[in-house]
Design a protein around this motif. Structure first.
Motif, PDB file in Angstrom:
ATOM      1  N   PRO A  58       0.811  -1.213   0.000  1.00 31.70           N
ATOM      2  CA  PRO A  58       0.000   0.000   0.000  1.00 31.70           C
ATOM      3  C   PRO A  58       0.852   1.274   0.000  1.00 31.70           C
ATOM      4  N   TYR A  59       0.216   2.400  -0.405  1.00 29.63           N
ATOM      5  CA  TYR A  59       0.921   3.679  -0.365  1.00 29.63           C
ATOM      6  C   TYR A  59       0.287   4.657   0.606  1.00 29.63           C
ATOM      7  N   PHE A  60      -0.837   4.255   1.266  1.00 30.59           N
ATOM      8  CA  PHE A  60      -1.502   5.163   2.215  1.00 30.59           C
ATOM      9  C   PHE A  60      -2.473   4.340   3.052  1.00 30.59           C
ATOM     10  N   GLU A  61      -2.621   4.745   4.316  1.00 29.47           N
ATOM     11  CA  GLU A  61      -3.596   4.057   5.179  1.00 29.47           C
ATOM     12  C   GLU A  61      -4.555   5.064   5.795  1.00 29.47           C
ATOM     13  N   THR A  62      -5.837   4.709   5.770  1.00 26.09           N
ATOM     14  CA  THR A  62      -6.857   5.559   6.374  1.00 26.09           C
ATOM     15  C   THR A  62      -7.918   4.640   6.980  1.00 26.09           C
ATOM     16  N   GLY A  63      -9.071   5.169   7.373  1.00 26.37           N
ATOM     17  CA  GLY A  63     -10.119   4.324   7.930  1.00 26.37           C
ATOM     18  C   GLY A  63     -11.483   4.902   7.598  1.00 26.37           C
ATOM     19  N   GLN A  64     -12.476   3.999   7.554  1.00 29.12           N
ATOM     20  CA  GLN A  64     -13.840   4.423   7.240  1.00 29.12           C
ATOM     21  C   GLN A  64     -14.381   5.284   8.377  1.00 29.12           C
ATOM     22  N   ASP A  65     -15.097   6.363   8.040  1.00 26.31           N
ATOM     23  CA  ASP A  65     -15.618   7.294   9.046  1.00 26.31           C
ATOM     24  C   ASP A  65     -16.990   7.799   8.578  1.00 26.31           C
ATOM     25  N   LEU A  66     -17.530   8.798   9.260  1.00 26.08           N
ATOM     26  CA  LEU A  66     -18.848   9.333   8.903  1.00 26.08           C
ATOM     27  C   LEU A  66     -18.772  10.843   8.706  1.00 26.08           C
ATOM     28  N   LEU A  67     -19.478  11.333   7.697  1.00 26.46           N
ATOM     29  CA  LEU A  67     -19.632  12.775   7.463  1.00 26.46           C
ATOM     30  C   LEU A  67     -21.078  13.132   7.793  1.00 26.46           C
ATOM     31  N   VAL A  68     -21.261  14.169   8.604  1.00 29.77           N
ATOM     32  CA  VAL A  68     -22.618  14.568   9.003  1.00 29.77           C
ATOM     33  C   VAL A  68     -22.755  16.093   8.901  1.00 29.77           C
ATOM     34  N   ARG A  69     -24.005  16.602   9.038  1.00 27.08           N
ATOM     35  CA  ARG A  69     -24.192  18.051   9.063  1.00 27.08           C
ATOM     36  C   ARG A  69     -23.590  18.603  10.358  1.00 27.08           C
ATOM     37  N   ARG A  70     -22.969  19.763  10.268  1.00 27.13           N
ATOM     38  CA  ARG A  70     -22.285  20.346  11.434  1.00 27.13           C
ATOM     39  C   ARG A  70     -23.251  20.536  12.606  1.00 27.13           C
ATOM     40  N   SER A  71     -24.526  20.808  12.290  1.00 27.63           N
ATOM     41  CA  SER A  71     -25.517  21.080  13.343  1.00 27.63           C
ATOM     42  C   SER A  71     -26.006  19.807  14.036  1.00 27.63           C
ATOM     43  N   ASP A  72     -25.630  18.651  13.524  1.00 33.41           N
ATOM     44  CA  ASP A  72     -26.159  17.383  14.050  1.00 33.41           C
ATOM     45  C   ASP A  72     -25.243  16.820  15.139  1.00 33.41           C
ATOM     46  N   ASN A  73     -25.733  16.813  16.378  1.00 31.54           N
ATOM     47  CA  ASN A  73     -24.918  16.260  17.469  1.00 31.54           C
ATOM     48  C   ASN A  73     -25.409  14.886  17.907  1.00 31.54           C
ATOM     49  N   VAL A 118       1.754   7.883   9.238  1.00 32.08           N
ATOM     50  CA  VAL A 118       3.123   7.475   8.891  1.00 32.08           C
ATOM     51  C   VAL A 118       3.030   6.666   7.585  1.00 32.08           C
ATOM     52  N   PRO A 119       4.119   6.622   6.815  1.00 33.33           N
ATOM     53  CA  PRO A 119       4.070   5.842   5.563  1.00 33.33           C
ATOM     54  C   PRO A 119       3.898   4.364   5.875  1.00 33.33           C
ATOM     55  N   PRO A 120       3.069   3.668   5.081  1.00 30.59           N
ATOM     56  CA  PRO A 120       2.889   2.241   5.325  1.00 30.59           C
ATOM     57  C   PRO A 120       4.070   1.435   4.802  1.00 30.59           C
ATOM     58  N   ALA A 121       4.234   0.221   5.297  1.00 30.78           N
ATOM     59  CA  ALA A 121       5.222  -0.705   4.727  1.00 30.78           C
ATOM     60  C   ALA A 121       4.627  -1.256   3.420  1.00 30.78           C
ATOM     61  N   VAL A 122       5.436  -1.285   2.378  1.00 30.84           N
ATOM     62  CA  VAL A 122       4.974  -1.783   1.069  1.00 30.84           C
ATOM     63  C   VAL A 122       5.076  -3.315   1.097  1.00 30.84           C
ATOM     64  N   THR A 123       3.928  -3.984   1.118  1.00 31.08           N
ATOM     65  CA  THR A 123       3.921  -5.425   1.398  1.00 31.08           C
ATOM     66  C   THR A 123       3.292  -6.288   0.316  1.00 31.08           C
ATOM     67  N   GLU A 124       2.608  -5.698  -0.677  1.00 28.34           N
ATOM     68  CA  GLU A 124       1.923  -6.530  -1.689  1.00 28.34           C
ATOM     69  C   GLU A 124       2.931  -7.286  -2.555  1.00 28.34           C
ATOM     70  N   ARG A 125       2.725  -8.577  -2.719  1.00 28.48           N
ATOM     71  CA  ARG A 125       3.621  -9.402  -3.547  1.00 28.48           C
ATOM     72  C   ARG A 125       2.779 -10.253  -4.462  1.00 28.48           C
TER      73      ARG A 125
END
Ligand code: GLU
Length: 272
Positions: A119-134, A265-272
């Motif tokens: 891989p070249y980047f790591e992130t995670g699934q999250d949620l986007l909501v209206r700013r007014s919604d608590n 941080v940069p991920p380790a490149v592991t795909e083979r």
């Protein structure tokens, strides 16, 4: 024979030798022609965007240009093609594109059909909501609410199965369609990778916010056709060089800096 003809003949021969050293149909054979067609997103601010004046900008664009350059293809040799969440595999297998650099999570199911470098980047699934919604504070608070996702992306079904059985799922072909629906009150949240959502907040900071509790790990890879170990190795080497040369961090600072998304941080490149 005049010297200039001798040199021209030698150059032609060198070109033929260079071309014939890679098997037809492989990525490196295609790169030998000095041209690559790359599948990219047109609508992900900070990652890959087709600007009104016809340019392409973003981290995924920089990654694509870097690896193409490492294979000997200059930016002028790249043809950009729009790819979407649901068309990435078929764009590769049909030969429409040579590579996909498009927030493309490495998964076992996708690896049945195509190969990844990275891989070249790591992130995670999250949620986007209206700013007014608590009221939406995580995926487990989505019961009875409408959740937007994009067909072919890391599934919103995941949210339904793991966190909120009574969530109502709505699917659109592209993320900006979900953002329009969220702003119009037609859906209550959007789910996809945090780094993608951060780009949409940058466009509407008074109206939108990311919940900020990632609930999966997404590792972005570069998609290529299966059974091309030399191509995969060359891409892995190029990613590694982009990271170690500092270009990776420079690009992230430039492209994700405005969103305030915390740089991983940069991920380790592991795909083979
Ligand atoms: N990274 C996830 C995926 O590959 C979501 C982002 C996208 O739809 O491109 O499915």
């Amino acid at each position: 024979m005049p010297l200039v003809r001798v040199i021209a003949a030698l150059l032609l021969l060198a070109g033929l030798v260079a071309c014939s050293s890679h098997a037809p149909g492989t990525l490196l054979h295609q790169a030998d022609s000095g041209r690559l067609t790359i599948g990219i997103r047109f609508d992900q601010p900070g990652l890959a965007e087709h600007t009104l004046d016809g340019r392409f900008t973003g981290f995924d664009v920089d990654v694509a240009e870097y690896v193409a350059g490492a294979l000997g293809v200059p930016p002028s040799g790249i043809t950009w093609r729009e790819t979407t969440s649901s068309t990435r595999e078929t764009d590769l297998t049909s030969g429409t594109v040579d590579l996909v650099v498009a927030t493309y999570s490495i998964t076992d199911a996708r690896k049945e059909v195509i190969s990844f470098a990275g891989p070249y980047f790591e992130t995670g699934q999250d949620l986007l909501v209206r700013r007014s919604d608590n009221t939406i504070t995580g995926p487990e608070t989505l019961n009875g609410r409408r959740l937007c996702s994009v067909a072919g992306s890391t599934p919103a079904q995941e949210v339904k199965a793991r966190f909120a059985q009574a969530v109502e799922l709505v699917e659109y072909p592209r993320y900006p369609d979900c953002v329009t629906a969220l702003l119009a009150g037609q859906v209550d949240a959007i789910t996809t990778d945090g780094v993608i959502l951060a780009g949409y907040v940058t466009q509407n900071p008074e109206l939108l916010k990311v919940v900020g509790k990632p609930f999966s790990t997404e590792r972005y890879g570069i998609g290529l056709r299966k059974n091309d170990p030399d191509g995969q190795r060359a891409l892995n080497d190029a990613i590694q060089r982009m990271i170690s040369s500092g270009s990776w961090l420079d690009s992230l600072r430039t492209n994700l800096g405005p969103s305030g998304y915390p740089l991983p941080v940069p991920p380790a490149v592991t795909e083979r």
